[in-house]
Design a protein around this motif. Structure first.
Motif, PDB file in Angstrom:
ATOM      1  N   ALA A 285      48.757 -18.196  43.719  1.00 29.83           N
ATOM      2  CA  ALA A 285      47.652 -18.448  42.807  1.00 29.83           C
ATOM      3  C   ALA A 285      47.225 -19.902  42.959  1.00 29.83           C
ATOM      4  O   ALA A 285      48.069 -20.802  42.994  1.00 29.83           O
ATOM      5  CB  ALA A 285      48.068 -18.172  41.366  1.00 29.83           C
ATOM      6  N   ARG A 286      45.940 -20.111  43.053  1.00 27.98           N
ATOM      7  CA  ARG A 286      45.431 -21.481  43.204  1.00 27.98           C
ATOM      8  C   ARG A 286      45.520 -22.260  41.908  1.00 27.98           C
ATOM      9  O   ARG A 286      45.608 -23.482  41.913  1.00 27.98           O
ATOM     10  CB  ARG A 286      44.006 -21.445  43.703  1.00 27.98           C
ATOM     11  CG  ARG A 286      43.885 -20.935  45.115  1.00 27.98           C
ATOM     12  CD  ARG A 286      42.454 -20.926  45.565  1.00 27.98           C
ATOM     13  NE  ARG A 286      41.858 -22.230  45.299  1.00 27.98           N
ATOM     14  CZ  ARG A 286      41.121 -22.893  46.162  1.00 27.98           C
ATOM     15  NH1 ARG A 286      40.871 -22.373  47.331  1.00 27.98           N
ATOM     16  NH2 ARG A 286      40.603 -24.058  45.848  1.00 27.98           N
ATOM     17  N   MET A 287      45.468 -21.574  40.761  1.00 32.23           N
ATOM     18  CA  MET A 287      45.558 -22.240  39.460  1.00 32.23           C
ATOM     19  C   MET A 287      46.067 -21.241  38.424  1.00 32.23           C
ATOM     20  O   MET A 287      45.974 -20.033  38.615  1.00 32.23           O
ATOM     21  CB  MET A 287      44.210 -22.826  39.041  1.00 32.23           C
ATOM     22  CG  MET A 287      43.087 -21.817  38.999  1.00 32.23           C
ATOM     23  SD  MET A 287      41.452 -22.543  38.734  1.00 32.23           S
ATOM     24  CE  MET A 287      41.248 -23.455  40.249  1.00 32.23           C
ATOM     25  N   SER A 288      46.610 -21.744  37.334  1.00 34.22           N
ATOM     26  CA  SER A 288      47.226 -20.872  36.337  1.00 34.22           C
ATOM     27  C   SER A 288      46.224 -19.939  35.674  1.00 34.22           C
ATOM     28  O   SER A 288      46.600 -18.866  35.198  1.00 34.22           O
ATOM     29  CB  SER A 288      47.949 -21.703  35.275  1.00 34.22           C
ATOM     30  OG  SER A 288      47.032 -22.532  34.603  1.00 34.22           O
ATOM     31  N   SER A 289      44.946 -20.295  35.668  1.00 37.54           N
ATOM     32  CA  SER A 289      43.955 -19.465  34.985  1.00 37.54           C
ATOM     33  C   SER A 289      43.721 -18.121  35.668  1.00 37.54           C
ATOM     34  O   SER A 289      43.086 -17.249  35.097  1.00 37.54           O
ATOM     35  CB  SER A 289      42.626 -20.215  34.866  1.00 37.54           C
ATOM     36  OG  SER A 289      42.113 -20.511  36.141  1.00 37.54           O
ATOM     37  N   VAL A 290      44.255 -17.919  36.869  1.00 37.27           N
ATOM     38  CA  VAL A 290      44.097 -16.627  37.548  1.00 37.27           C
ATOM     39  C   VAL A 290      45.372 -15.786  37.455  1.00 37.27           C
ATOM     40  O   VAL A 290      45.548 -14.832  38.189  1.00 37.27           O
ATOM     41  CB  VAL A 290      43.675 -16.790  39.033  1.00 37.27           C
ATOM     42  CG1 VAL A 290      42.340 -17.476  39.131  1.00 37.27           C
ATOM     43  CG2 VAL A 290      44.741 -17.493  39.834  1.00 37.27           C
ATOM     44  N   THR A 291      46.259 -16.152  36.544  1.00 35.37           N
ATOM     45  CA  THR A 291      47.509 -15.414  36.378  1.00 35.37           C
ATOM     46  C   THR A 291      47.534 -14.689  35.040  1.00 35.37           C
ATOM     47  O   THR A 291      46.797 -15.019  34.120  1.00 35.37           O
ATOM     48  CB  THR A 291      48.729 -16.343  36.482  1.00 35.37           C
ATOM     49  OG1 THR A 291      48.671 -17.296  35.431  1.00 35.37           O
ATOM     50  CG2 THR A 291      48.799 -17.031  37.831  1.00 35.37           C
TER      51      THR A 291
ATOM     52  N   VAL B 128      49.229 -12.222  39.401  1.00 33.50           N
ATOM     53  CA  VAL B 128      47.865 -12.721  39.531  1.00 33.50           C
ATOM     54  C   VAL B 128      46.940 -11.648  38.976  1.00 33.50           C
ATOM     55  O   VAL B 128      47.215 -10.455  39.073  1.00 33.50           O
ATOM     56  CB  VAL B 128      47.500 -13.093  40.986  1.00 33.50           C
ATOM     57  CG1 VAL B 128      48.327 -14.266  41.471  1.00 33.50           C
ATOM     58  CG2 VAL B 128      47.638 -11.922  41.921  1.00 33.50           C
ATOM     59  N   ASP B 129      45.847 -12.074  38.369  1.00 38.74           N
ATOM     60  CA  ASP B 129      44.943 -11.150  37.688  1.00 38.74           C
ATOM     61  C   ASP B 129      44.470 -10.014  38.581  1.00 38.74           C
ATOM     62  O   ASP B 129      44.335  -8.886  38.127  1.00 38.74           O
ATOM     63  CB  ASP B 129      43.724 -11.894  37.141  1.00 38.74           C
ATOM     64  CG  ASP B 129      44.059 -12.737  35.926  1.00 38.74           C
ATOM     65  OD1 ASP B 129      45.104 -12.487  35.298  1.00 38.74           O
ATOM     66  OD2 ASP B 129      43.278 -13.637  35.605  1.00 38.74           O
ATOM     67  N   SER B 130      44.229 -10.289  39.847  1.00 44.38           N
ATOM     68  CA  SER B 130      43.698  -9.247  40.728  1.00 44.38           C
ATOM     69  C   SER B 130      44.671  -8.096  40.938  1.00 44.38           C
ATOM     70  O   SER B 130      44.276  -7.009  41.336  1.00 44.38           O
ATOM     71  CB  SER B 130      43.296  -9.843  42.077  1.00 44.38           C
ATOM     72  OG  SER B 130      44.423 -10.406  42.723  1.00 44.38           O
ATOM     73  N   HIS B 131      45.954  -8.314  40.636  1.00 40.84           N
ATOM     74  CA  HIS B 131      46.958  -7.259  40.783  1.00 40.84           C
ATOM     75  C   HIS B 131      47.545  -6.810  39.455  1.00 40.84           C
ATOM     76  O   HIS B 131      48.446  -5.982  39.426  1.00 40.84           O
ATOM     77  CB  HIS B 131      48.110  -7.732  41.669  1.00 40.84           C
ATOM     78  CG  HIS B 131      47.711  -7.961  43.078  1.00 40.84           C
ATOM     79  ND1 HIS B 131      48.404  -8.823  43.895  1.00 40.84           N
ATOM     80  CD2 HIS B 131      46.700  -7.469  43.831  1.00 40.84           C
ATOM     81  CE1 HIS B 131      47.830  -8.844  45.080  1.00 40.84           C
ATOM     82  NE2 HIS B 131      46.789  -8.035  45.062  1.00 40.84           N
ATOM     83  N   ALA B 132      47.066  -7.328  38.355  1.00 41.21           N
ATOM     84  CA  ALA B 132      47.675  -7.083  37.051  1.00 41.21           C
ATOM     85  C   ALA B 132      47.687  -5.613  36.657  1.00 41.21           C
ATOM     86  O   ALA B 132      48.563  -5.182  35.924  1.00 41.21           O
ATOM     87  CB  ALA B 132      46.959  -7.894  35.976  1.00 41.21           C
ATOM     88  N   LYS B 133      46.757  -4.835  37.132  1.00 40.66           N
ATOM     89  CA  LYS B 133      46.698  -3.417  36.776  1.00 40.66           C
ATOM     90  C   LYS B 133      47.429  -2.524  37.778  1.00 40.66           C
ATOM     91  O   LYS B 133      47.519  -1.319  37.582  1.00 40.66           O
ATOM     92  CB  LYS B 133      45.239  -2.955  36.677  1.00 40.66           C
ATOM     93  CG  LYS B 133      44.425  -3.719  35.667  1.00 40.66           C
ATOM     94  CD  LYS B 133      44.746  -3.295  34.270  1.00 40.66           C
ATOM     95  CE  LYS B 133      43.786  -3.954  33.310  1.00 40.66           C
ATOM     96  NZ  LYS B 133      44.374  -4.398  32.108  1.00 40.66           N
ATOM     97  N   ASN B 134      47.953  -3.101  38.847  1.00 40.32           N
ATOM     98  CA  ASN B 134      48.690  -2.296  39.827  1.00 40.32           C
ATOM     99  C   ASN B 134      50.037  -1.880  39.272  1.00 40.32           C
ATOM    100  O   ASN B 134      50.627  -2.572  38.444  1.00 40.32           O
ATOM    101  CB  ASN B 134      48.902  -3.087  41.121  1.00 40.32           C
ATOM    102  CG  ASN B 134      47.621  -3.267  41.906  1.00 40.32           C
ATOM    103  OD1 ASN B 134      46.639  -2.588  41.660  1.00 40.32           O
ATOM    104  ND2 ASN B 134      47.640  -4.184  42.839  1.00 40.32           N
ATOM    105  N   HIS B 135      50.539  -0.774  39.721  1.00 41.35           N
ATOM    106  CA  HIS B 135      51.836  -0.260  39.264  1.00 41.35           C
ATOM    107  C   HIS B 135      52.837  -0.388  40.408  1.00 41.35           C
ATOM    108  O   HIS B 135      53.172   0.587  41.080  1.00 41.35           O
ATOM    109  CB  HIS B 135      51.699   1.199  38.820  1.00 41.35           C
ATOM    110  CG  HIS B 135      50.738   1.359  37.698  1.00 41.35           C
ATOM    111  ND1 HIS B 135      51.036   1.006  36.407  1.00 41.35           N
ATOM    112  CD2 HIS B 135      49.460   1.809  37.669  1.00 41.35           C
ATOM    113  CE1 HIS B 135      49.996   1.244  35.628  1.00 41.35           C
ATOM    114  NE2 HIS B 135      49.023   1.717  36.378  1.00 41.35           N
TER     115      HIS B 135
END
Length: 71
Positions: free
Chosen positions: A53-59, A30-37
Motif C-alpha cells: 500500500a502506498r499510504m494508509s488511506s488505501v487500507t 488493501v481496499d481493492s481486496h477487502a471484499k475478497n474471500h
C-alpha cells in the motif's frame, strides 16, 4: 490485553479507552481486496497473499465488528 494498535473507530466492539484496539489479532487488507474471500482458496499462495500500500488511506481493517446495539 492491549496490543498497542491505535484506532479511532469507537463503534468497533474491540475499541478500548485511549483509542486502543483490544483484539488479540487484527486483519488488515488493501481496499481493492477487502471484499475478497481469501480463506475460501485452497492453495497457500492465495491464502498467504501479500500486497503493498502506498499510504494508509488505501487500507482497511477487516477485524472491525460493530458494537452490538443491545448494550
Amino acid at each position: 490485553m492491549p496490543n498497542g494498535v491505535a484506532c479511532s473507530v469507537s463503534n468497533c466492539s474491540y475499541w478500548n479507552q485511549g483509542n486502543r484496539c483490544g483484539a488479540q489479532e487484527i486483519a488488515i487488507e488493501v481496499d481493492s481486496h477487502a471484499k475478497n474471500h481469501w480463506n475460501e482458496e485452497f492453495a497457500e499462495e492465495f491464502y498467504g497473499h501479500k500486497d503493498s500500500a502506498r499510504m494508509s488511506s488505501v487500507t482497511c481493517c477487516l477485524t472491525f465488528q460493530p458494537k452490538s446495539s443491545d448494550k
